[in-house]
Write an enzyme that holds these catalytic residues in place. Structure first.
Site, PDB file in Angstrom:
ATOM      1  N   ARG A  14     -71.130 -17.922 -76.863  1.00  0.00           N
ATOM      2  CA  ARG A  14     -71.695 -18.574 -76.369  1.00  0.00           C
ATOM      3  C   ARG A  14     -71.974 -19.905 -76.661  1.00  0.00           C
ATOM      4  NH1 ARG A  14     -71.008 -14.128 -74.270  1.00  0.00           N
ATOM      5  NH2 ARG A  14     -71.903 -12.708 -72.564  1.00  0.00           N
ATOM      6  N   ASN A  19     -70.496 -14.299 -81.517  1.00  0.00           N
ATOM      7  CA  ASN A  19     -72.092 -13.634 -81.502  1.00  0.00           C
ATOM      8  C   ASN A  19     -72.365 -13.469 -83.023  1.00  0.00           C
ATOM      9  OD1 ASN A  19     -72.780 -14.042 -79.201  1.00  0.00           O
ATOM     10  ND2 ASN A  19     -71.770 -12.086 -78.674  1.00  0.00           N
ATOM     11  N   TYR A  67     -76.538  -9.029 -62.487  1.00  0.00           N
ATOM     12  CA  TYR A  67     -76.982 -10.287 -63.237  1.00  0.00           C
ATOM     13  C   TYR A  67     -76.148 -11.157 -62.685  1.00  0.00           C
ATOM     14  CZ  TYR A  67     -79.265 -13.956 -65.529  1.00  0.00           C
ATOM     15  OH  TYR A  67     -79.747 -15.612 -66.030  1.00  0.00           O
ATOM     16  N   SER A 119     -76.329 -11.622 -58.992  1.00  0.00           N
ATOM     17  CA  SER A 119     -77.311 -12.151 -57.939  1.00  0.00           C
ATOM     18  C   SER A 119     -78.293 -13.275 -58.193  1.00  0.00           C
ATOM     19  CB  SER A 119     -78.657 -11.234 -58.461  1.00  0.00           C
ATOM     20  OG  SER A 119     -79.351 -11.408 -59.899  1.00  0.00           O
ATOM     21  N   LYS A 120     -77.779 -13.859 -59.596  1.00  0.00           N
ATOM     22  CA  LYS A 120     -78.005 -15.327 -59.249  1.00  0.00           C
ATOM     23  C   LYS A 120     -77.059 -16.373 -58.878  1.00  0.00           C
ATOM     24  CE  LYS A 120     -80.770 -17.363 -61.790  1.00  0.00           C
ATOM     25  NZ  LYS A 120     -81.811 -17.543 -61.716  1.00  0.00           N
ATOM     26  N   LYS A 171     -83.795  -9.836 -75.601  1.00  0.00           N
ATOM     27  CA  LYS A 171     -82.048 -11.202 -76.093  1.00  0.00           C
ATOM     28  C   LYS A 171     -81.658 -10.635 -77.355  1.00  0.00           C
ATOM     29  CE  LYS A 171     -82.840 -11.759 -71.722  1.00  0.00           C
ATOM     30  NZ  LYS A 171     -83.606 -12.221 -70.922  1.00  0.00           N
ATOM     31  N   THR A 193     -77.761 -20.968 -63.489  1.00  0.00           N
ATOM     32  CA  THR A 193     -77.301 -20.302 -65.352  1.00  0.00           C
ATOM     33  C   THR A 193     -76.023 -20.711 -65.175  1.00  0.00           C
ATOM     34  OG1 THR A 193     -77.019 -18.195 -66.878  1.00  0.00           O
ATOM     35  CG2 THR A 193     -76.948 -17.503 -64.395  1.00  0.00           C
ATOM     36  N   ASP A 194     -75.187 -20.613 -66.307  1.00  0.00           N
ATOM     37  CA  ASP A 194     -73.643 -21.127 -66.478  1.00  0.00           C
ATOM     38  C   ASP A 194     -73.254 -19.188 -66.387  1.00  0.00           C
ATOM     39  OD1 ASP A 194     -74.219 -19.352 -69.040  1.00  0.00           O
ATOM     40  OD2 ASP A 194     -73.109 -20.699 -70.420  1.00  0.00           O
ATOM     41  N   GLU A 195     -73.721 -18.361 -66.361  1.00  0.00           N
ATOM     42  CA  GLU A 195     -72.987 -16.383 -66.552  1.00  0.00           C
ATOM     43  C   GLU A 195     -72.433 -16.552 -64.546  1.00  0.00           C
ATOM     44  OE1 GLU A 195     -74.943 -13.547 -67.972  1.00  0.00           O
ATOM     45  OE2 GLU A 195     -75.477 -14.016 -69.399  1.00  0.00           O
ATOM     46  N   GLU A 214     -85.699 -11.236 -61.856  1.00  0.00           N
ATOM     47  CA  GLU A 214     -84.881 -10.539 -63.574  1.00  0.00           C
ATOM     48  C   GLU A 214     -83.548 -10.940 -64.437  1.00  0.00           C
ATOM     49  OE1 GLU A 214     -86.614  -7.583 -64.046  1.00  0.00           O
ATOM     50  OE2 GLU A 214     -87.852  -7.478 -62.743  1.00  0.00           O
TER      51      GLU A 214
HETATM   52  P1  NAD Z   1     -87.258 -13.843 -68.674  1.00  0.00           P
HETATM   53  O1  NAD Z   1     -87.328 -12.538 -68.012  1.00  0.00           O
HETATM   54  O2  NAD Z   1     -88.452 -14.732 -70.102  1.00  0.00           O
HETATM   55  O3  NAD Z   1     -89.396 -15.130 -67.864  1.00  0.00           O
HETATM   56  C1  NAD Z   1     -88.521 -14.651 -66.373  1.00  0.00           C
HETATM   57  C2  NAD Z   1     -90.134 -14.766 -65.610  1.00  0.00           C
HETATM   58  O4  NAD Z   1     -90.381 -14.724 -64.256  1.00  0.00           O
HETATM   59  C3  NAD Z   1     -91.095 -14.028 -65.857  1.00  0.00           C
HETATM   60  O5  NAD Z   1     -92.084 -14.125 -66.321  1.00  0.00           O
HETATM   61  C4  NAD Z   1     -91.264 -12.694 -65.233  1.00  0.00           C
HETATM   62  O6  NAD Z   1     -92.908 -11.646 -64.670  1.00  0.00           O
HETATM   63  C5  NAD Z   1     -91.441 -13.654 -63.790  1.00  0.00           C
HETATM   64  N1  NAD Z   1     -90.715 -12.711 -63.003  1.00  0.00           N
HETATM   65  C6  NAD Z   1     -89.583 -11.528 -62.652  1.00  0.00           C
HETATM   66  N2  NAD Z   1     -90.180 -11.114 -61.315  1.00  0.00           N
HETATM   67  C7  NAD Z   1     -90.748 -11.906 -60.857  1.00  0.00           C
HETATM   68  C8  NAD Z   1     -91.299 -12.238 -59.243  1.00  0.00           C
HETATM   69  N3  NAD Z   1     -91.018 -11.390 -57.702  1.00  0.00           N
HETATM   70  N4  NAD Z   1     -92.660 -12.637 -58.626  1.00  0.00           N
HETATM   71  C9  NAD Z   1     -92.581 -13.693 -59.786  1.00  0.00           C
HETATM   72  N5  NAD Z   1     -92.478 -13.979 -61.245  1.00  0.00           N
HETATM   73  C10 NAD Z   1     -91.435 -12.767 -61.380  1.00  0.00           C
HETATM   74  O7  NAD Z   1     -86.787 -15.270 -68.316  1.00  0.00           O
HETATM   75  P2  NAD Z   1     -86.335 -16.676 -68.812  1.00  0.00           P
HETATM   76  O8  NAD Z   1     -85.198 -16.374 -69.451  1.00  0.00           O
HETATM   77  O9  NAD Z   1     -87.408 -17.272 -69.197  1.00  0.00           O
HETATM   78  O10 NAD Z   1     -85.623 -17.072 -68.138  1.00  0.00           O
HETATM   79  C11 NAD Z   1     -86.053 -18.219 -67.027  1.00  0.00           C
HETATM   80  C12 NAD Z   1     -84.750 -17.982 -65.649  1.00  0.00           C
HETATM   81  O11 NAD Z   1     -84.043 -19.218 -66.375  1.00  0.00           O
HETATM   82  C13 NAD Z   1     -84.257 -17.079 -65.015  1.00  0.00           C
HETATM   83  O12 NAD Z   1     -83.997 -17.291 -63.489  1.00  0.00           O
HETATM   84  C14 NAD Z   1     -82.899 -17.349 -65.621  1.00  0.00           C
HETATM   85  O13 NAD Z   1     -81.795 -17.148 -64.762  1.00  0.00           O
HETATM   86  C15 NAD Z   1     -82.645 -18.825 -66.289  1.00  0.00           C
HETATM   87  N6  NAD Z   1     -81.260 -19.114 -67.049  1.00  0.00           N
HETATM   88  C16 NAD Z   1     -82.431 -18.760 -68.207  1.00  0.00           C
HETATM   89  C17 NAD Z   1     -81.094 -18.365 -69.914  1.00  0.00           C
HETATM   90  C18 NAD Z   1     -81.394 -18.515 -71.066  1.00  0.00           C
HETATM   91  O14 NAD Z   1     -81.269 -18.240 -71.975  1.00  0.00           O
HETATM   92  N7  NAD Z   1     -82.572 -17.446 -71.230  1.00  0.00           N
HETATM   93  C19 NAD Z   1     -79.831 -19.404 -69.005  1.00  0.00           C
HETATM   94  C20 NAD Z   1     -79.858 -20.741 -68.193  1.00  0.00           C
HETATM   95  C21 NAD Z   1     -80.222 -19.813 -67.573  1.00  0.00           C
HETATM   96  O1  DAU Z   2     -75.827 -17.912 -70.471  1.00  0.00           O
HETATM   97  C1  DAU Z   2     -77.484 -17.967 -69.981  1.00  0.00           C
HETATM   98  C2  DAU Z   2     -77.480 -16.098 -69.726  1.00  0.00           C
HETATM   99  O2  DAU Z   2     -78.002 -16.120 -71.522  1.00  0.00           O
HETATM  100  C3  DAU Z   2     -78.872 -16.356 -69.158  1.00  0.00           C
HETATM  101  O3  DAU Z   2     -78.587 -16.531 -67.795  1.00  0.00           O
HETATM  102  C4  DAU Z   2     -78.944 -14.652 -69.622  1.00  0.00           C
HETATM  103  O4  DAU Z   2     -80.762 -14.424 -68.356  1.00  0.00           O
HETATM  104  C5  DAU Z   2     -79.382 -14.675 -70.096  1.00  0.00           C
HETATM  105  O5  DAU Z   2     -80.167 -13.185 -70.757  1.00  0.00           O
HETATM  106  C6  DAU Z   2     -78.457 -14.486 -71.234  1.00  0.00           C
HETATM  107  O6  DAU Z   2     -77.239 -13.672 -71.349  1.00  0.00           O
HETATM  108  P1  DAU Z   2     -77.020 -13.392 -72.138  1.00  0.00           P
HETATM  109  O7  DAU Z   2     -75.844 -12.040 -71.553  1.00  0.00           O
HETATM  110  O8  DAU Z   2     -75.582 -14.106 -72.925  1.00  0.00           O
HETATM  111  O9  DAU Z   2     -77.530 -13.055 -73.254  1.00  0.00           O
HETATM  112  P2  DAU Z   2     -78.174 -11.591 -74.335  1.00  0.00           P
HETATM  113  O10 DAU Z   2     -79.430 -12.167 -75.531  1.00  0.00           O
HETATM  114  O11 DAU Z   2     -78.095 -10.916 -73.460  1.00  0.00           O
HETATM  115  O12 DAU Z   2     -76.396 -11.633 -75.355  1.00  0.00           O
HETATM  116  C7  DAU Z   2     -76.151 -13.173 -76.132  1.00  0.00           C
HETATM  117  C8  DAU Z   2     -74.417 -12.028 -76.776  1.00  0.00           C
HETATM  118  O13 DAU Z   2     -75.049 -11.381 -77.418  1.00  0.00           O
HETATM  119  C9  DAU Z   2     -74.192 -11.812 -75.685  1.00  0.00           C
HETATM  120  O14 DAU Z   2     -72.393 -11.659 -76.080  1.00  0.00           O
HETATM  121  C10 DAU Z   2     -74.441 -10.023 -75.780  1.00  0.00           C
HETATM  122  C11 DAU Z   2     -73.971 -10.265 -77.577  1.00  0.00           C
HETATM  123  N1  DAU Z   2     -75.313  -8.994 -77.722  1.00  0.00           N
HETATM  124  C12 DAU Z   2     -76.843  -8.999 -77.152  1.00  0.00           C
HETATM  125  C13 DAU Z   2     -77.295  -7.695 -76.987  1.00  0.00           C
HETATM  126  C14 DAU Z   2     -78.809  -7.376 -76.802  1.00  0.00           C
HETATM  127  C15 DAU Z   2     -74.872  -8.002 -78.947  1.00  0.00           C
HETATM  128  O15 DAU Z   2     -74.088  -7.925 -79.432  1.00  0.00           O
HETATM  129  N2  DAU Z   2     -76.203  -6.898 -79.309  1.00  0.00           N
HETATM  130  C16 DAU Z   2     -77.010  -6.957 -78.388  1.00  0.00           C
HETATM  131  O16 DAU Z   2     -78.567  -5.982 -78.511  1.00  0.00           O
END
Ligand code: NAD
Ligand code: DAU
Length: 341
Positions: free
Chosen positions: A217, A252, A153, A156-157, A192, A128-130, A87
């Site tokens: 970011r 942002n 979030y 949990s990570k 996102k 994640t860097d978070e 998640e």
């Molecule tokens: P996403 O939410 O787009 O995709 C998550 C996927 O996991 C989905 O396809 C979902 O169906 C699947 N999933 C969820 N629960 C599951 C379960 N219990 N069993 C099997 N599959 C399940 O996420 P994303 O943005 O592609 O991120 C992927 C990974 O990278 C995550 O672990 C996230 O923490 C990490 N990450 C994301 C970012 C980012 O900027 N998006 C940056 C750094 C790390």
């Molecule tokens: O840094 C890596 C992380 O980046 C991943 O681990 C997460 O899974 C991914 O969702 C992302 O987290 P953020 O919280 O940084 O991403 P998000 O796109 O939700 O938000 C980016 C920035 O924009 C954050 O400072 C919040 C802001 N934001 C977000 C939304 C959705 C807004 O200002 N308005 C918005 O509607």
């Protein structure tokens, strides 16, 4: 990674996982893949169109918390695991933390336990860097920076990340951990920030900026994240953590203004809304370790990457229209409603 590579990709129907599957098919065609994904609201099989016909690829709808299923898949001769399944949306975790703890912590633990009884030679936990929390105006996260997560979030990570460390230390499992900054690119779910702002701009809806919009970011194109993950799988040292970042810091508000400029929409669409509770002020990644030890560097310049990303959302409007309208869920029900793993 051993020569005969059979990789279990979890969460491969999400944003980064599906980009990774496409990346592997293009750049490492000899790797065989099993994609295990639960298809939550964030998983979308449309992201994988064209891949289904590949004989060296198989999709399994299932849960990483299902230990029996995971063990069965690993027994097929899986040599490596890359765990994307999670998640991932911070705002949802603030609203409702339970699913985050269940999938991100217990799901990872289930995978780790199953891996202990298998022949897996590489297990990459995509963290994640978070997990580092928030930075002041200067400096960058190093792999040695103490973890200080601020949202359910990221907590949990961080737990999953620490479990990976513990399973390396305690059981000698060949764990690698990556901690990447914010990704952007095709197939990102439009909750996102980047795809939300692009698609809202295209629909001439308001663009909701949290608080003053001065949160920073560090943006990385998803293709560069994929190449970094492949480098870690191939050359990383078990037990080690690798930061991954784009070196492209942006507040942002500037990101939103850039998107409005590219889409040709007016700044009047920007609406400042109530801030996210516990909102991290700034992230920045120090890439030194992965660049010196594994020879990796980002290759997509931000200006090119963000333009191409906007173009992709412009050219793939049916993809995000179906998500925003909820119609994409009907497709799963039709395709997978009655299919078992
Ligand atoms: P996403 O939410 O787009 O995709 C998550 C996927 O996991 C989905 O396809 C979902 O169906 C699947 N999933 C969820 N629960 C599951 C379960 N219990 N069993 C099997 N599959 C399940 O996420 P994303 O943005 O592609 O991120 C992927 C990974 O990278 C995550 O672990 C996230 O923490 C990490 N990450 C994301 C970012 C980012 O900027 N998006 C940056 C750094 C790390
Ligand atoms: O840094 C890596 C992380 O980046 C991943 O681990 C997460 O899974 C991914 O969702 C992302 O987290 P953020 O919280 O940084 O991403 P998000 O796109 O939700 O938000 C980016 C920035 O924009 C954050 O400072 C919040 C802001 N934001 C977000 C939304 C959705 C807004 O200002 N308005 C918005 O509607």
């Amino acid at each position: 990674m051993p020569d005969d590579k059979l990789l279990l990709v979890t969460g491969g129907a999400g944003f980064i996982g599906s980009n990774f599957v496409h990346w592997v098919k293009k750049h490492r065609p000899d790797w065989r893949l099993i994609n295990l994904d639960l298809l939550t609201y964030a998983g979308n099989l449309e992201n994988l169109e064209g891949i289904e016909e590949d004989h060296e690829y198989r999709f399994v709808k299932g849960d990483i918390r299902d230990g029996e299923l995971v063990s069965k898949l690993l027994a097929e001769g899986v040599t490596g695991i890359i765990n994307f399944a999670a998640e991932t949306h911070v705002d949802r975790s603030i609203d409702s933390p339970s699913a985050f703890l269940e999938t991100n912590i217990l799901g990872t633990q289930t995978l780790l336990d199953a891996a202990r009884d298998s022949k897996v030679e590489r297990f990459l936990q995509v963290s994640t860097d978070e997990v580092y929390g928030s930075l002041g105006p200067t400096g960058a996260f190093l792999e040695t920076t103490p973890l200080a997560p601020n949202s359910p979030y990221s907590a949990s990570k961080a737990s999953a990340d620490m479990l990976a460390r513990a399973y390396f230390k305690t059981y000698g499992l060949p764990l690698l951990v990556s901690r990447c900054s914010n990704n952007y690119g095709p197939f990102q779910f439009p909750e996102k920030m980047v795809p939300l702002m692009i698609t809202n701009a295209m629909e001439e809806k308001s663009l909701p900026v949290y608080g003053d919009g001065q949160q920073v970011r560090d943006w990385l194109h998803v293709q560069d994240h994929c190449s970094a993950l492949a480098a870690i799988l191939e050359k990383g040292t078990p037990g080690e953590v690798y930061n991954i970042g784009g070196g492209q810091e942006l507040p942002n508000l500037q990101m939103v203004e850039r998107i409005l400029e590219i889409t040709g929409r007016p700044a009047s669409l920007i609406t400042h809304v109530k801030d996210r509770p516990g909102h991290d002020r700034r992230y920045a990644i120090d890439n030194g370790k992965i660049s010196h030890e594994l020879g990796w560097a980002p290759s997509v310049p931000f200006d090119k990457g963000i333009r191409e990303t906007v173009d992709w959302y412009r050219e793939n409007r049916p993809w995000w229209d179906r998500i925003k309208s909820g119609a994409y869920r009907d497709y799963y029900d039709k395709m997978y409603g009655s299919r078992s793993p």
